[in-house]
Design a protein around this motif. Structure first.
Motif, short mmCIF file in Angstrom:
data_model
loop_
_atom_site.label_atom_id
_atom_site.label_comp_id
_atom_site.label_asym_id
_atom_site.label_seq_id
_atom_site.Cartn_x
_atom_site.Cartn_y
_atom_site.Cartn_z
N TRP A 110 72.73 -62.49 7.02
CA TRP A 110 73.60 -61.42 6.55
C TRP A 110 73.08 -60.10 7.10
O TRP A 110 71.95 -59.74 6.85
N SER A 111 73.90 -59.41 7.85
CA SER A 111 73.54 -58.11 8.47
C SER A 111 72.20 -58.20 9.21
O SER A 111 71.36 -57.31 9.09
N GLY A 112 72.01 -59.29 9.93
CA GLY A 112 70.80 -59.46 10.72
C GLY A 112 69.58 -59.94 9.95
O GLY A 112 68.52 -60.15 10.54
N ARG A 113 69.71 -60.12 8.65
CA ARG A 113 68.59 -60.61 7.83
C ARG A 113 68.80 -62.08 7.49
O ARG A 113 69.92 -62.52 7.24
N GLU A 114 67.70 -62.80 7.41
CA GLU A 114 67.77 -64.20 7.01
C GLU A 114 68.03 -64.29 5.51
O GLU A 114 67.45 -63.53 4.73
N VAL A 115 68.89 -65.20 5.13
CA VAL A 115 69.19 -65.45 3.72
C VAL A 115 68.70 -66.85 3.37
O VAL A 115 69.00 -67.81 4.08
N ALA A 116 67.94 -66.94 2.30
CA ALA A 116 67.48 -68.23 1.77
C ALA A 116 67.50 -68.12 0.25
O ALA A 116 66.75 -67.35 -0.33
N TYR A 117 68.40 -68.85 -0.38
CA TYR A 117 68.58 -68.77 -1.83
C TYR A 117 68.73 -70.17 -2.38
O TYR A 117 69.52 -70.97 -1.87
N THR A 118 67.99 -70.49 -3.42
CA THR A 118 68.12 -71.76 -4.14
C THR A 118 67.97 -71.48 -5.62
O THR A 118 67.08 -70.73 -6.03
N HIS A 119 68.86 -72.07 -6.42
CA HIS A 119 68.77 -71.88 -7.87
C HIS A 119 69.43 -73.08 -8.56
O HIS A 119 70.44 -73.59 -8.09
N THR A 120 68.86 -73.49 -9.69
CA THR A 120 69.46 -74.55 -10.50
C THR A 120 70.00 -73.93 -11.78
O THR A 120 69.29 -73.21 -12.48
N PHE A 121 71.27 -74.21 -12.04
CA PHE A 121 71.95 -73.70 -13.24
C PHE A 121 72.14 -74.85 -14.22
O PHE A 121 72.20 -76.01 -13.83
N ALA A 122 72.30 -74.53 -15.50
CA ALA A 122 72.47 -75.56 -16.53
C ALA A 122 73.76 -76.34 -16.34
O ALA A 122 73.82 -77.53 -16.64
N ASN A 123 74.81 -75.66 -15.84
CA ASN A 123 76.09 -76.33 -15.61
C ASN A 123 76.94 -75.49 -14.66
O ASN A 123 76.55 -74.38 -14.28
N THR A 124 78.11 -76.00 -14.29
CA THR A 124 78.95 -75.29 -13.34
C THR A 124 79.51 -73.99 -13.91
O THR A 124 79.75 -73.05 -13.16
N CYS A 125 79.71 -73.93 -15.20
CA CYS A 125 80.19 -72.69 -15.82
C CYS A 125 79.15 -71.58 -15.64
O CYS A 125 79.49 -70.47 -15.22
N ALA A 126 77.90 -71.90 -15.91
CA ALA A 126 76.82 -70.91 -15.74
C ALA A 126 76.68 -70.52 -14.27
O ALA A 126 76.45 -69.35 -13.95
N MET A 127 76.86 -71.50 -13.37
CA MET A 127 76.81 -71.20 -11.94
C MET A 127 77.90 -70.21 -11.55
O MET A 127 77.65 -69.21 -10.88
N GLY A 128 79.13 -70.48 -11.99
CA GLY A 128 80.25 -69.60 -11.66
C GLY A 128 80.11 -68.22 -12.27
O GLY A 128 80.47 -67.22 -11.65
#
Length: 138
Positions: free
Chosen positions: A109-127
């Motif tokens: 993104w804009s020349g920067r590396e993006v690395a993101y990982t996360h675990t959510f309790a459910n899809t509602c919390a993710m959204g």
């Protein structure tokens, strides 16, 4: 003396032929950029780490494509300069049901590396936390 003149003539002829060949070969185009400046490969895995229920897509944002909600996801990411962890949380009530979902984003993104990982309790919390970015199911 004839050999010297003949050798010079041959060298001149070879040089002229080499120059003509070099001029006849088209210049190669510069390597084309394969991906836009803002792109992320997104995955969503339902269940625990051993789950095989993983969905993924390539989100490209110049122009938005490759994702069911590419326009919305790109707009949300643009508002936080590609920092997924900075996306504003939506004010929604999610059930207290444990059905883990792990999301991952890798890209640029804009020349920067993006690395993101996360675990959510459910899809509602993710959204609620990531908006349309990981909404891969349509």
């Amino acid at each position: 003396m004839t050999i010297s003149t003949t050798t010079q003539a041959a060298r001149g002829g070879l040089l002229a032929a080499a120059l003509l060949l070099a001029a006849a070969i088209p210049a190669q185009a510069a390597p084309r950029q394969l991906l836009p400046d803002n792109w992320l490969y997104l995955t969503v895995t339902r269940g625990d780490a051993r789950s095989s229920d993983t969905r993924g897509t390539l989100l490209m944002c110049d122009p938005p494509m490759g994702h069911t909600h590419a326009t919305e996801a790109c707009a949300e990411l643009a508002a936080v300069d590609g920092d997924i962890g900075s996306l504003p949380a939506k004010d929604v009530m999610c059930p207290m049901l444990y059905a883990p979902v792990t999301v991952q984003a890798r890209g640029q993104w804009s020349g920067r590396e993006v690395a993101y990982t996360h675990t959510f309790a459910n899809t509602c919390a993710m959204g609620a936390r990531t908006g349309e970015v990981f909404a891969l199911d349509g």
